[in-house]
Design a protein around this motif. Structure first.
Motif, short mmCIF file in Angstrom:
data_model
loop_
_atom_site.label_atom_id
_atom_site.label_comp_id
_atom_site.label_asym_id
_atom_site.label_seq_id
_atom_site.Cartn_x
_atom_site.Cartn_y
_atom_site.Cartn_z
N THR A 142 -0.96 -5.97 2.37
CA THR A 142 -0.45 -4.63 2.11
C THR A 142 1.07 -4.54 2.23
O THR A 142 1.63 -3.44 2.10
N GLY A 143 1.74 -5.66 2.49
CA GLY A 143 3.21 -5.64 2.50
C GLY A 143 3.79 -5.56 3.90
O GLY A 143 3.32 -6.23 4.81
N GLY A 144 4.83 -4.76 4.06
CA GLY A 144 5.41 -4.56 5.39
C GLY A 144 6.45 -5.58 5.80
O GLY A 144 6.91 -5.58 6.94
N TYR A 186 0.89 -5.41 10.87
CA TYR A 186 -0.40 -5.15 10.20
C TYR A 186 -1.07 -6.43 9.70
O TYR A 186 -2.09 -6.86 10.22
N ASN A 220 0.82 -1.22 0.00
CA ASN A 220 0.00 0.00 0.00
C ASN A 220 0.85 1.27 0.00
O ASN A 220 0.38 2.32 -0.39
N LYS A 221 2.11 1.18 0.42
CA LYS A 221 2.94 2.38 0.43
C LYS A 221 3.22 2.86 -0.99
O LYS A 221 3.33 4.05 -1.24
N LYS A 229 0.10 4.59 -2.17
CA LYS A 229 -0.08 5.90 -1.56
C LYS A 229 0.91 6.93 -2.10
O LYS A 229 0.63 8.12 -2.11
N ASN A 256 7.57 1.21 7.67
CA ASN A 256 7.50 0.78 6.27
C ASN A 256 7.45 2.00 5.34
O ASN A 256 7.97 1.98 4.23
N ALA A 314 -5.74 -4.12 6.81
CA ALA A 314 -5.21 -3.61 8.07
C ALA A 314 -5.27 -2.08 8.04
O ALA A 314 -5.16 -1.47 6.98
N VAL A 315 -5.46 -1.49 9.22
CA VAL A 315 -5.61 -0.03 9.29
C VAL A 315 -4.57 0.58 10.24
O VAL A 315 -4.38 0.11 11.37
N GLY A 316 -3.88 1.61 9.72
CA GLY A 316 -2.95 2.39 10.54
C GLY A 316 -3.40 3.84 10.54
O GLY A 316 -4.02 4.32 11.48
N THR A 317 -3.11 4.56 9.44
CA THR A 317 -3.57 5.95 9.32
C THR A 317 -4.84 6.07 8.48
O THR A 317 -5.31 7.17 8.21
N ALA A 318 -5.35 4.94 8.00
CA ALA A 318 -6.68 4.85 7.37
C ALA A 318 -6.76 5.28 5.91
O ALA A 318 -7.84 5.30 5.33
N GLY A 319 -5.64 5.58 5.29
CA GLY A 319 -5.67 5.95 3.87
C GLY A 319 -6.04 4.77 2.99
O GLY A 319 -6.83 4.89 2.05
N THR A 320 -5.48 3.62 3.30
CA THR A 320 -5.70 2.43 2.47
C THR A 320 -7.16 2.02 2.49
O THR A 320 -7.78 1.84 1.44
N THR A 338 -0.67 9.21 4.34
CA THR A 338 -2.09 9.39 4.01
C THR A 338 -2.46 10.84 3.74
O THR A 338 -2.25 11.71 4.57
C1 LIG Z 1 1.20 1.37 6.51
C2 LIG Z 1 0.64 0.00 6.44
C3 LIG Z 1 -0.72 -0.27 6.65
C4 LIG Z 1 -1.69 0.79 7.08
O1 LIG Z 1 -2.11 1.60 6.02
P1 LIG Z 1 -2.87 2.95 6.36
O2 LIG Z 1 -3.19 3.50 5.03
O3 LIG Z 1 -1.90 3.81 7.13
O4 LIG Z 1 -4.06 2.62 7.17
C5 LIG Z 1 -1.17 -1.56 6.48
N1 LIG Z 1 -0.32 -2.56 6.16
C6 LIG Z 1 0.99 -2.35 5.98
C7 LIG Z 1 1.85 -3.50 5.67
C8 LIG Z 1 1.51 -1.07 6.11
O5 LIG Z 1 2.83 -0.88 5.93
#
Ligand SMILES: *Cc1c(COP(=O)(O)O)cnc(C)c1O
Length: 310
Positions: free
Chosen positions: A285-287, A257, A41-42, A45, A70, A176-182, A150
Motif C-alpha cells: 500500500t506504499g508509505g 504498515y 492506497n492513499k 482513497k 502518509n 495492512a490496516v489503519g483506519t480500515a478503508g483499504t 477513510t
Molecule cells: C494509510 C496506510 C494504510 C492503512 O490504510 P487504511 O485504509 O487506513 O486502513 C496501509 N498502508 C499504508 C502504507 C498506508 O499509508
C-alpha cells in the motif's frame, strides 16, 4: 480530471512472487508504484473524493494527520497536482517550528499545504461541530477529508485495488490496516471463496468492529499480533527484517504498515498457518515517504536505521 487520474493508475499491477515450502506462494502487488508521491492506497482513497470536491465546486481540501502521516503528504501532493488549496490539521502543537526537521511536513509545506497545529486534546475532538466551525472561520469553506482518508468514496476507490484476475487467482489476500478503508474496499470487491486477512498496525482489537460498518461479507478477519508495540513503533528485529527483505527481494517496505504485514505473513507461513498450495496476495500500500522521518528519529536515539541501498 477523473480521466487524468485514471491515466496514472494503469501500471500498478506488478506482482512479485516469493516461493515457500509446501507449494505456498506469496505475491506482492506493487500498488505503491501507482504514483510517486500520492502513494498506494492513499491515491485510491483520494480518487473519488477529489472528483466529488471538484464536482461540488470546492477550492480547498482540509484533512487531519500526525507528524509523519502518509495521508497528509498524499493530500498535499494531490492538491498541488490537481489544483486544490490544502490545509493540514496536524497533531502536536510543538511541531509548528520543526517543519524543517520533518521530511513529511517539509514536503507537504513545499507542495503548498497550510498547517494548523493543535494539541493532542483538541486533536482527539477534531470532528466536533465547534472545532470544524472554528476551522471554517479560519480557512473559509473546504471539502473535508477524514483522518487517514477513510469514507464511503475512499472505500469505493479501494474496490479498484483487486483486478478480476486477482479475484480468481488467489486463495488469500492480505493488507495492512489503519483506519480500515483499504481492507473494506478489498473485502467488498473480493470473491466469497477468498479469505481476506488484515494486519493491524495499531495495538488493540477494535478494528473488526470498524470494518463491520463498511462490509457485508464474512470472508475476512483481522490479525492483531504484529503491531510491534503499537502504531509507528518499531523494534530492532523489525528493522533487521526490513533490511534483510530488501536485500533478498529488492522490494522496499515501510516500517509502519507494509513491513509489519509482510513480517506477519512470513511468520504465519513458517508456523504452518496457511494450507499447502495457498496463493497469497499481499497488497503493497506504499508509505515509503515515511522512512526518512523514521530514520531521523532512530538515528537520534543511536539505533539501527532502514537501509535500502544496493
Ligand atoms: C494509510 C496506510 C494504510 C492503512 O490504510 P487504511 O485504509 O487506513 O486502513 C496501509 N498502508 C499504508 C502504507 C498506508 O499509508
Amino acid at each position: 480530471m477523473t480521466k487524468q487520474l485514471f491515466l496514472f493508475m494503469k501500471s500498478s499491477n506488478q506482482k512479485i512472487p516469493i516461493h515457500f515450502p509446501n507449494g505456498i506462494e506469496l505475491f506482492i502487488k506493487r500498488d505503491d508504484l501507482l504514483h510517486p508521491i500520492i502513494s498506494g492506497n492513499k491515491f485510491r482513497k483520494l480518487k473519488y473524493n477529489l472528483a466529488e470536491a471538484k464536482r461540488l465546486g470546492y477550492k480547498k481540501l482540509l484533512t487531519f494527520g500526525g507528524a509523519f502521516s502518509n495521508h497528509i503528504v498524499a493530500v498535499a501532493g494531490a492538491g498541488k497536482e490537481f489544483g486544490f488549496e490544502t490545509i493540514g490539521v496536524i497533531r502536536g502543537e510543538e511541531l509548528f517550528d520543526k517543519i524543517g526537521e520533518n521530511p513529511s511536513l517539509q514536503f507537504a509545506h513545499e507542495s503548498g499545504m497550510q498547517f494548523h497545529f493543535t494539541d493532542r486534546k483538541i486533536y482527539r475532538d477534531k470532528t466536533s461541530p465547534e472545532f470544524l466551525s472554528k476551522l471554517e472561520q479560519m480557512f473559509g469553506s473546504f471539502y473535508l477529508i477524514p483522518e487517514g482518508g477513510t469514507n464511503d468514496l475512499a472505500i469505493k476507490g479501494c474496490k479498484e485495488i483487486l483486478t478480476s484476475e486477482d479475484k480468481n487467482e488467489f486463495s488469500h489476500i492480505c493488507c495492512a490496516v489503519g483506519t480500515a478503508g483499504t481492507i473494506s474496499g478489498i473485502i467488498n470487491s473480493s470473491s466469497e471463496n477468498q479469505q481476506i486477512i488484515g494486519f493491524s498496525s495499531l495495538k488493540g482489537d477494535f478494528l473488526s468492529e470498524v470494518i463491520c460498518n463498511f462490509v457485508q461479507k464474512k470472508n475476512w478477519y483481522v490479525n492483531c499480533t504484529y503491531h510491534f508495540g503499537g502504531y509507528g513503533k518499531v523494534s530492532e528485529e523489525l528493522i533487521d527484517f526490513l533490511n534483510g527483505f530488501y536485500q533478498e527481494t529488492k522490494i522496499p517496505l515501510d516500517p509502519v504498515y507494509t513491513g509489519k504485514m509482510i513480517f506477519g505473513i512470513i511468520d504465519l507461513i513458517q508456523n504452518n498457518h496457511f494450507p499447502p498450495n495457498s496463493k497469497i496476495l499481499a497488497i503493497h500500500t506504499g508509505g515509503l515517504q515515511g522512512i526518512a522521518g523514521m530514520n531521523h528519529a532512530l538515528s537520534a536515539k543511536n539505533k539501527k536505521t532502514i537501509q535500502y541501498n544496493d
